[in-house]
Design a protein around this motif. Structure first.
Motif, PDB file in Angstrom:
ATOM      1  N   HIS A 294     -14.205 -32.668  17.374  1.00 34.00           N
ATOM      2  CA  HIS A 294     -15.424 -33.219  17.980  1.00 34.00           C
ATOM      3  C   HIS A 294     -15.212 -33.481  19.471  1.00 34.00           C
ATOM      4  CE1 HIS A 294     -19.411 -34.151  16.729  1.00 34.00           C
ATOM      5  NE2 HIS A 294     -19.059 -34.303  15.474  1.00 34.00           N
ATOM      6  N   GLU A 295     -14.085 -34.103  19.774  1.00 35.79           N
ATOM      7  CA  GLU A 295     -13.797 -34.436  21.167  1.00 35.79           C
ATOM      8  C   GLU A 295     -13.626 -33.164  22.006  1.00 35.79           C
ATOM      9  OE1 GLU A 295     -14.193 -37.495  21.866  1.00 35.79           O
ATOM     10  OE2 GLU A 295     -13.385 -37.727  23.900  1.00 35.79           O
ATOM     11  N   SER A 296     -13.165 -32.089  21.386  1.00 34.69           N
ATOM     12  CA  SER A 296     -13.032 -30.846  22.153  1.00 34.69           C
ATOM     13  C   SER A 296     -14.411 -30.374  22.621  1.00 34.69           C
ATOM     14  CB  SER A 296     -12.361 -29.752  21.305  1.00 34.69           C
ATOM     15  OG  SER A 296     -13.246 -29.223  20.333  1.00 34.69           O
ATOM     16  N   GLN A 297     -15.419 -30.595  21.808  1.00 37.71           N
ATOM     17  CA  GLN A 297     -16.767 -30.157  22.163  1.00 37.71           C
ATOM     18  C   GLN A 297     -17.365 -31.022  23.271  1.00 37.71           C
ATOM     19  OE1 GLN A 297     -17.814 -27.129  20.795  1.00 37.71           O
ATOM     20  NE2 GLN A 297     -15.626 -27.455  20.449  1.00 37.71           N
ATOM     21  N   SER A 298     -17.107 -32.323  23.195  1.00 36.30           N
ATOM     22  CA  SER A 298     -17.652 -33.203  24.236  1.00 36.30           C
ATOM     23  C   SER A 298     -16.903 -33.000  25.554  1.00 36.30           C
ATOM     24  CB  SER A 298     -17.573 -34.662  23.798  1.00 36.30           C
ATOM     25  OG  SER A 298     -16.248 -35.008  23.462  1.00 36.30           O
ATOM     26  N   ARG A 299     -15.580 -32.822  25.488  1.00 39.18           N
ATOM     27  CA  ARG A 299     -14.798 -32.611  26.717  1.00 39.18           C
ATOM     28  C   ARG A 299     -15.113 -31.258  27.327  1.00 39.18           C
ATOM     29  NH1 ARG A 299     -12.495 -37.189  28.877  1.00 39.18           N
ATOM     30  NH2 ARG A 299     -11.925 -38.485  27.107  1.00 39.18           N
ATOM     31  N   PHE A 300     -15.361 -30.279  26.463  1.00 36.31           N
ATOM     32  CA  PHE A 300     -15.715 -28.962  26.976  1.00 36.31           C
ATOM     33  C   PHE A 300     -17.003 -29.071  27.795  1.00 36.31           C
ATOM     34  CE2 PHE A 300     -17.968 -24.934  26.752  1.00 36.31           C
ATOM     35  CZ  PHE A 300     -16.990 -24.050  27.180  1.00 36.31           C
ATOM     36  N   MET A 301     -17.994 -29.742  27.233  1.00 32.93           N
ATOM     37  CA  MET A 301     -19.276 -29.823  27.941  1.00 32.93           C
ATOM     38  C   MET A 301     -19.162 -30.724  29.176  1.00 32.93           C
ATOM     39  SD  MET A 301     -22.126 -28.318  27.727  1.00 32.93           S
ATOM     40  CE  MET A 301     -22.089 -27.552  26.102  1.00 32.93           C
ATOM     41  N   GLU A 302     -18.447 -31.833  29.032  1.00 28.43           N
ATOM     42  CA  GLU A 302     -18.327 -32.782  30.143  1.00 28.43           C
ATOM     43  C   GLU A 302     -17.455 -32.221  31.263  1.00 28.43           C
ATOM     44  OE1 GLU A 302     -16.286 -36.366  29.045  1.00 28.43           O
ATOM     45  OE2 GLU A 302     -16.267 -37.166  31.091  1.00 28.43           O
ATOM     46  N   ASN A 303     -16.262 -31.755  30.925  1.00 30.57           N
ATOM     47  CA  ASN A 303     -15.281 -31.381  31.949  1.00 30.57           C
ATOM     48  C   ASN A 303     -15.297 -29.895  32.286  1.00 30.57           C
ATOM     49  OD1 ASN A 303     -14.406 -34.001  32.199  1.00 30.57           O
ATOM     50  ND2 ASN A 303     -12.749 -33.773  30.723  1.00 30.57           N
ATOM     51  N   VAL A 304     -15.078 -29.070  31.272  1.00 33.98           N
ATOM     52  CA  VAL A 304     -14.921 -27.640  31.539  1.00 33.98           C
ATOM     53  C   VAL A 304     -16.217 -27.090  32.134  1.00 33.98           C
ATOM     54  CG1 VAL A 304     -14.400 -25.392  30.523  1.00 33.98           C
ATOM     55  CG2 VAL A 304     -13.206 -27.441  29.708  1.00 33.98           C
ATOM     56  N   VAL A 305     -17.353 -27.407  31.505  1.00 31.52           N
ATOM     57  CA  VAL A 305     -18.635 -26.977  32.067  1.00 31.52           C
ATOM     58  C   VAL A 305     -19.081 -27.940  33.174  1.00 31.52           C
ATOM     59  CG1 VAL A 305     -21.102 -26.661  31.585  1.00 31.52           C
ATOM     60  CG2 VAL A 305     -19.388 -25.782  29.974  1.00 31.52           C
ATOM     61  N   VAL A 425      -7.940 -28.522  23.132  1.00 27.95           N
ATOM     62  CA  VAL A 425      -8.767 -27.485  22.508  1.00 27.95           C
ATOM     63  C   VAL A 425      -9.871 -27.020  23.472  1.00 27.95           C
ATOM     64  CG1 VAL A 425     -10.344 -26.984  20.593  1.00 27.95           C
ATOM     65  CG2 VAL A 425      -8.206 -28.223  20.173  1.00 27.95           C
ATOM     66  N   ALA A 426     -10.412 -27.939  24.266  1.00 22.52           N
ATOM     67  CA  ALA A 426     -11.454 -27.554  25.232  1.00 22.52           C
ATOM     68  C   ALA A 426     -10.913 -26.504  26.202  1.00 22.52           C
ATOM     69  CB  ALA A 426     -11.953 -28.789  25.988  1.00 22.52           C
ATOM     70  N   ALA A 427      -9.659 -26.709  26.659  1.00 16.66           N
ATOM     71  CA  ALA A 427      -9.065 -25.739  27.590  1.00 16.66           C
ATOM     72  C   ALA A 427      -8.768 -24.418  26.878  1.00 16.66           C
ATOM     73  CB  ALA A 427      -7.770 -26.308  28.188  1.00 16.66           C
ATOM     74  N   MET A 428      -8.375 -24.493  25.613  1.00 17.84           N
ATOM     75  CA  MET A 428      -8.158 -23.268  24.843  1.00 17.84           C
ATOM     76  C   MET A 428      -9.438 -22.446  24.779  1.00 17.84           C
ATOM     77  SD  MET A 428      -5.838 -24.635  21.628  1.00 17.84           S
ATOM     78  CE  MET A 428      -6.113 -23.129  20.670  1.00 17.84           C
ATOM     79  N   GLY A 434     -13.106 -16.792  28.269  1.00 16.48           N
ATOM     80  CA  GLY A 434     -12.769 -15.990  29.440  1.00 16.48           C
ATOM     81  C   GLY A 434     -13.798 -15.940  30.558  1.00 16.48           C
ATOM     82  N   LYS A 435     -15.072 -16.134  30.255  1.00 20.14           N
ATOM     83  CA  LYS A 435     -16.067 -15.989  31.308  1.00 20.14           C
ATOM     84  C   LYS A 435     -17.010 -17.191  31.404  1.00 20.14           C
ATOM     85  CE  LYS A 435     -16.266 -10.938  31.153  1.00 20.14           C
ATOM     86  NZ  LYS A 435     -16.025 -10.449  32.522  1.00 20.14           N
ATOM     87  N   ILE A 436     -16.537 -18.328  31.007  1.00 22.85           N
ATOM     88  CA  ILE A 436     -17.394 -19.519  30.992  1.00 22.85           C
ATOM     89  C   ILE A 436     -17.986 -19.792  32.376  1.00 22.85           C
ATOM     90  CG2 ILE A 436     -17.450 -22.023  30.632  1.00 22.85           C
ATOM     91  CD1 ILE A 436     -17.031 -20.632  27.990  1.00 22.85           C
ATOM     92  N   ARG A 437     -17.133 -19.792  33.412  1.00 22.39           N
ATOM     93  CA  ARG A 437     -17.626 -20.181  34.737  1.00 22.39           C
ATOM     94  C   ARG A 437     -18.645 -19.187  35.264  1.00 22.39           C
ATOM     95  NH1 ARG A 437     -12.324 -21.909  38.006  1.00 22.39           N
ATOM     96  NH2 ARG A 437     -13.827 -21.888  39.732  1.00 22.39           N
ATOM     97  N   LYS A 484      -2.514 -25.004  32.339  1.00 22.60           N
ATOM     98  CA  LYS A 484      -2.946 -23.870  33.160  1.00 22.60           C
ATOM     99  C   LYS A 484      -4.346 -24.137  33.748  1.00 22.60           C
ATOM    100  CE  LYS A 484      -3.619 -18.856  32.862  1.00 22.60           C
ATOM    101  NZ  LYS A 484      -4.090 -17.824  31.948  1.00 22.60           N
ATOM    102  N   TYR A 485      -5.242 -24.615  32.879  1.00 25.10           N
ATOM    103  CA  TYR A 485      -6.612 -24.902  33.308  1.00 25.10           C
ATOM    104  C   TYR A 485      -6.611 -25.921  34.456  1.00 25.10           C
ATOM    105  CZ  TYR A 485     -10.934 -27.666  33.113  1.00 25.10           C
ATOM    106  OH  TYR A 485     -12.057 -28.383  33.449  1.00 25.10           O
ATOM    107  N   LEU A 486      -5.826 -26.986  34.300  1.00 28.43           N
ATOM    108  CA  LEU A 486      -5.790 -28.013  35.340  1.00 28.43           C
ATOM    109  C   LEU A 486      -5.171 -27.449  36.625  1.00 28.43           C
ATOM    110  CD1 LEU A 486      -4.746 -31.120  33.194  1.00 28.43           C
ATOM    111  CD2 LEU A 486      -7.003 -30.680  34.185  1.00 28.43           C
TER     112      LEU A 486
END
Lengths: 491, 491
Positions: A294-305, A425-428, A434-437, A484-486
């Motif tokens: 669950h946290e991977s989904q929230s961190r993905f949306m908050e941080n990665v995106v 998991v969000a960084a994974m 591969g093309k999120i950004r 790597k992501y960071l």
């Protein structure tokens, strides 16, 4: 979908348990949003009675027998196996942990919550000490009753993240700790922003609320199944997943990052629940599988995106439209405001880079607490030393140190590592896709969301976390991706 | 408070039934106010499951035996007797009406609701006819199973108003019908306003909402136990009486009397629940005793207080402050706007004088339906003739005639008379107290509310309606007071 007659009977029996859980969710949501203050006098009784009822129906002898019978059946489908697996997990707790322990735990934690609040206000750990001592003792009993292979802490981890072990967590941190420390060192030497003037700008709550709602519309939510309200602490609740999922946000009046990113964070949680396959609704596998996933989904949306350069550029017109004080800031300014990195004392205010060191500290202390290797009275000192060692900052008092989090007062020991798991998991996901950004830059969030739906969301709790990750991404918790992501982002 | 050990055990068992009812209330409130549209897919299942569960716990053999045992105990206190009386009433329905009938009733009424809505839109009674026929048949079965002394309709009346009989209703209307008709004749000959220009003035919803909230503050509500929301149909719900009671209002954008008086109406209901003695909370006697008594409280606040000359004068500064278009109207204009009298077709829009003739019509038709003295297919014709005879107006179609109310589609036959009962009792309270208007003129609402609390509210369902009235006012339903009140007000 359900072929086994036994599983069909199990689902028939389960429906009332689901209904009671649904009622609990509505009552919980209402308590945090609209309930008049004194409503708690009735609400507390109602929720306690219904919690007892759920337990009673779970432990119903016929139901347990049905589950045992289904377990022996061959040819179960994946969904059927998922149903039996999740029910057995729930039953395990009820069956192994004696009711007296559960009862005392409930009593101690509700007293501990009050004691913790007072102790934090006065910055006096000694006021909380006896409660935490008792909580840790009881937690140790729970761990023993539940059983484990290598370490009692593993039994606790498993409560929050199915199948997670200390070994997994150690592996993750063995990569993260050096990776983050070396990144921090680089950032400092290169002068990455440690502060931003926008952090201190007060805002008009209604205007930030309008901006946040428009950003949420940009990321896209299903209007007929979703709502946003205001509450003291932001949260997400799947009232009737996936038909009715709600988030809350709060507006404190200064530093608009907080409501913006907590809205995106909760939206990430909500998206998970909203995208679970409708055919799983009202079954034991009809919601998110674990806290870490669950946290991977929230961190993905908050941080990665949300904290990407591309996203900052995409939403900057919306933000400027509502917030006059942004006129003098460029898109890049927004990006740096969103991504200030600064070793600090409070976990919930930590940035993307330092956050996981806060978790590492808690993980280490919790393991020592559970085995009794450390006396609870020594915790504040240990905490402060560890903060110094990991982040180079030292709390001036226990309120900004060992007393800052509510989790231990709630009795949630073994919970913290799931936050780091979520970040890993969000960084994974970021690299596996591969093309999120690029997609964010195009404003094509639909395609990103579809990917998450297919890989994670739709499955609900059908597969345990590690299997879900292996199926979707070919590996489980690999912290290299996060480092790597960071490194790439803060280059 | 509870001396009998048996009653104590009854209350212990009852607590979970109360908790489930509490959950149903929260879910019901949420469904009408904040639930996202598609949430109904989960909500409907949850509510049905929990309704079944309530029935199951009510019919629990041990529980029933305890109630029977308590019934035989001597020296029960009034509260204890009230507890046993109300539980026996609930049990009576479950025990006498076969589950098949309850199930079919639920099925038919849910289909009938959809059919009624379509029929009303198209103004075609024939589309609703087969459903209403089946509902009336089932209602007749229910009446026979429940039993009665003089008339099957009495069994239905008693479902909504404990102890009410056709004889009581006849007595009330034998006074009301001639009284109202002669008053209407007088008003017409003397030219009492039949229309007011303010009826057609559109308003800004936010401004009327602000005015309504200020009027509610003037009448006084406990902020920590009460809230107001918006919903398609205004209602009051005691979520956890008396700690958490909520009302809703709607704003249609024209004729601000509607939200103003529906807010006062719902506030009257809410006040009843808010003032029930705290010691009765979570017991079977911890809420209002009947629909009629409840309606007396809402009508008292809406009409006797709210539509008085004194109240109009008292709130006119508030209204003027928020609503610019009132600048050219005097306080007396407001009073006449609030009290336009005009025979009309739609019950829910009827004024204080003609309202009870709408009820009389429904009461008469319902009795004929239940005994089969009239064929359901004849209802529209009968309805129109009766409207003409009672009010001198004739519906142009069934949408503004026999199809206007939702009650029959819901299967609520025997419900309407409680509205008139409420008006009758509200007028009784007015005369029994004697100085209501003076106190309103002084703005001393607290004293009025204290009177209601002492005479009605605090007792919850401890005494059946007739006993409650006898104890408080020395008589039961005496319609002479209502005729006198109307004659004096519209003089």
């Amino acid at each position: 979908m359900i072929k086994s007659e036994t599983v069909r009977q199990i689902l028939d029996h389960y429906r009332v348990i689901w209904a009671l859980g649904h009622a609990q969710s509505v009552m919980g949501w209402d308590s945090e949003t609209y309930m008049p203050e004194e409503g708690i006098k009735g609400r507390a009784v109602a929720r306690a009675e219904i919690a007892q009822l759920i337990q009673r129906f779970m432990l119903d002898e016929k139901f347990v027998k049905l589950i045992e019978r289904a377990e022996e059946e061959k040819d179960l489908t994946d969904i059927e196996r998922g149903i039996i697996r999740t029910l057995k997990r729930d039953l395990k707790f009820y069956q192994r942990v004696p009711p007296e322990v559960v009862k005392e735990f409930a009593k101690v934690t509700s007293e501990a919550f009050v004691a913790w609040r007072g102790a934090k206000e006065k910055a006096r750990f000694d006021l909380f000490l006896p409660y935490l001592e008792r909580i840790v003792e009881l937690t140790r009993v729970v761990a023993e009753k539940l059983g484990y292979e290598e370490h009692p802490y593993d039994a606790l981890l498993d409560l929050y993240e199915e199948g997670l072990t200390s070994r997994d967590v150690e592996t993750v941190f063995s990569v993260l700790e050096p990776g983050i420390k070396s990144l921090l060192y680089k950032l400092e030497s290169r002068g990455w922003p440690r502060r931003h003037p926008l952090e201190d700008v007060p805002y008009d709550k209604a205007k930030v609320e309008a901006a946040v709602m428009e950003v949420l519309e940009f990321v896209g939510y299903p209007k007929a199944r979703f709502r946003v309200d205001v509450s003291p602490h932001p949260f997400t609740v799947g009232i009737a997943t996936p038909f009715d999922v709600r988030i809350t946000v709060r507006y404190r009046g200064v530093d608009f990052r907080e409501p913006l990113f907590s809205a995106l964070h909760e939206y990430g949680h909500a998206l998970y629940e909203l995208n679970i396959d409708e055919s799983l609704a009202m079954t034991p596998v009809g919601s998110g599988v674990s806290l870490g996933i669950h946290e991977s989904q929230s961190r993905f949306m908050e941080n990665v995106v949300g904290r990407s350069r591309e996203f900052a550029a995409k939403i900057s017109p919306t933000l400027r439209k509502h917030l006059d004080f942004l006129a003098k800031y460029a898109d890049d300014d927004l990006f740096y405001y969103f991504n200030v990195v600064r070793p600090s004392l409070i976990r919930t205010e930590a940035d993307e880079v330092t956050y996981n060191l806060h978790i590492l500290l808690r993980y280490r202390l919790e393991r020592l607490m559970v085995t009794g290797e450390v006396k609870i009275s020594q915790l504040p000192e240990l905490w402060n030393n560890e903060m110094d060692r990991l982040l180079g900052v030292r709390p001036r008092n226990d309120a900004e140190g060992v007393l800052q989090d509510i989790h231990w007062a709630h009795g949630s020991i073994g919970y913290f590592p799931t936050y780091t798991l979520g970040n890993v998991v969000a960084a994974m996901i970021y690299y596996k896709h591969g093309k999120i950004r690029e997609l964010v830059a195009e404003g094509n969030l639909a395609s990103v969301k579809e990917y998450l739906r297919e890989k994670i969301h739709r499955w609900g709790s059908v597969y345990p976390p590690k299997e879900l990750l292996s199926r979707g991404f070919g590996e489980t918790y690999n912290a290299e991706y996060l480092v790597k992501y960071l490194d790439e982002k803060y280059d």
